[in-house]
Design a protein around this motif. Structure first.
Motif, PDB file in Angstrom:
ATOM      1  N   SER A   1      49.673  82.940  42.156  1.00 43.25           N
ATOM      2  CA  SER A   1      49.929  82.646  40.752  1.00 43.25           C
ATOM      3  C   SER A   1      51.179  83.371  40.283  1.00 43.25           C
ATOM      4  O   SER A   1      51.624  84.347  40.889  1.00 43.25           O
ATOM      5  N   HIS A   2      51.733  82.894  39.192  1.00 41.84           N
ATOM      6  CA  HIS A   2      52.900  83.536  38.592  1.00 41.84           C
ATOM      7  C   HIS A   2      52.536  84.964  38.166  1.00 41.84           C
ATOM      8  O   HIS A   2      51.469  85.209  37.604  1.00 41.84           O
ATOM      9  N   GLY A   3      53.419  85.901  38.425  1.00 42.80           N
ATOM     10  CA  GLY A   3      53.204  87.268  38.002  1.00 42.80           C
ATOM     11  C   GLY A   3      52.422  88.127  38.966  1.00 42.80           C
ATOM     12  O   GLY A   3      52.229  89.324  38.709  1.00 42.80           O
TER      13      GLY A   3
ATOM     14  N   ASP B   1      51.683  73.454  37.514  1.00 52.13           N
ATOM     15  CA  ASP B   1      52.364  74.609  36.939  1.00 52.13           C
ATOM     16  C   ASP B   1      51.585  75.910  37.077  1.00 52.13           C
ATOM     17  O   ASP B   1      52.146  76.990  36.869  1.00 52.13           O
ATOM     18  N   GLU B   2      50.291  75.828  37.405  1.00 54.08           N
ATOM     19  CA  GLU B   2      49.489  77.048  37.487  1.00 54.08           C
ATOM     20  C   GLU B   2      49.869  77.912  38.681  1.00 54.08           C
ATOM     21  O   GLU B   2      49.686  79.131  38.647  1.00 54.08           O
TER      22      GLU B   2
ATOM     23  N   GLU C   1      52.588  79.346  41.544  1.00 56.74           N
ATOM     24  CA  GLU C   1      53.982  79.565  41.912  1.00 56.74           C
ATOM     25  C   GLU C   1      54.257  78.996  43.292  1.00 56.74           C
ATOM     26  O   GLU C   1      55.342  78.470  43.557  1.00 56.74           O
ATOM     27  N   ASP C   2      53.254  79.087  44.167  1.00 56.53           N
ATOM     28  CA  ASP C   2      53.415  78.582  45.535  1.00 56.53           C
ATOM     29  C   ASP C   2      52.042  78.416  46.167  1.00 56.53           C
ATOM     30  O   ASP C   2      51.063  79.039  45.745  1.00 56.53           O
TER      31      ASP C   2
END
Length: 313
Positions: A197-199, A268-269, A271-272
């Motif tokens: 996830s992002h962050g 969008d949830e 990042e990869d």
């Protein structure tokens, strides 16, 4: 192999929660132990929780009644939220990070004691203490975020030794919130699908996860979340284990599912996300992969991936 927060203590003694005399007697008992928490961080010592007695000056900062957790090893156990204390030179940026590595030391604390992030300590302290701290953390977060009545908007009051809130205006009762979450290993032959996830900390990958929606079974939630996040359809969904996760108030239902294909379409949830062979997962597990670090030790994701690597699922 184990994961954190799943250990149970001797008794929750729920019958004590509404017995004012029993609670007063328990607090007066010199054997009683009270765990201070500061903004979700438990009071820690050398590989264990740092307990207080009822007369400990650190507890003067508790602005609501103590939370009664029950009994363990013949002692009554309480927790106290002392978040009103404001440490000197507080690093607010660190508090907002995904993993808060800062510590806070109260001036009256015993030597070596500090308030620290539970995620960092969950596998260093005894299993039953981790479970007690997690329960207290989740309940105090619920109190912080549910101070007003959902029926009439009046301010509610803590009752039942911290296990309920009641509205003095309309008498509505409110109970602690636990959010069901599915977390799943998605496999395809010898490969495992992991995402980030992002962050998140750099290179950290873990199992896919998402909240269960109203009207869903666990199996339906697994299939929906995997499809929404990666475009992968799954079947043969099986339950593995569950873990309370007090960040902030979740119950994680661990599952495993088989993918019908491997083509990824990320939303969008994430990042990869990537497919890793068993050999690549083993490299990540041992810290030798160039691009992937494993899920945190103590998490149910770490446990499930270990079971998959060992061929037990």
């Amino acid at each position: 192999m184990r994961f954190a927060f799943g250990h149970e203590w001797h008794s929750r003694k729920a019958q004590f929660r509404t017995d004012a005399a029993a609670l007063a007697s328990a607090l007066a008992d010199p054997q009683t132990r009270i765990l201070p928490l500061w903004r979700g961080k438990p009071h820690l010592g050398a590989q264990a929780l740092c307990w207080s007695g009822a007369s400990d000056p650190i507890l003067a900062y508790a602005k609501q009644p103590f939370l009664y957790l029950g009994e363990h090893e013949g002692r009554n156990i309480f927790a106290a939220d002392i978040s009103s204390w404001e440490p000197d030179a507080l690093d607010r940026a660190a508090l907002a990070m995904f993993t808060d590595t800062s510590i806070q030391i109260h001036p009256t604390a015993p030597k070596g004691a500090y308030f620290g992030e539970l995620r960092l300590a969950m596998m260093q302290i005894p299993a039953v203490e981790a479970a007690l701290a997690a329960t207290a953390r989740a309940l105090f977060n619920w109190h912080r975020t549910h101070r007003f009545c959902a029926a009439c908007c009046e301010k509610t009051q803590s009752t039942a030794a911290g296990w309920e809130r009641v509205c003095p205006a309309c008498a509505a009762k409110h109970f602690p919130r636990t959010d069901p979450v599915v977390i799943m290993l998605v496999t395809h032959g010898n490969k495992l699908l992991l995402g980030r996830s992002h962050g998140w900390p750099e290179r950290m990958y873990s199992a896919l996860a998402g909240f269960v929606e109203p009207g869903e079974t666990l199996e339906t939630a697994v299939a929906r979340e995997v499809w929404e996040e990666t475009g992968i359809q799954v079947d043969h969904i099986r339950y593995m284990a569950s873990q309370p996760w007090p960040f902030p108030n979740s119950l994680m239902f661990g599952c495993i599912a088989q993918a019908q294909g491997t083509a990824l379409t990320l939303d969008d949830e994430l990042e990869d996300a990537r497919w890793l062979s068993r050999e690549e997962v083993l490299l990540a597990w041992t810290g030798q992969h160039d691009h992937v670090l494993p899920a945190r030790n103590g998490s149910i994701a770490h446990y499930m991936i270990g079971r998959w690597l060992a061929g037990h699922v």
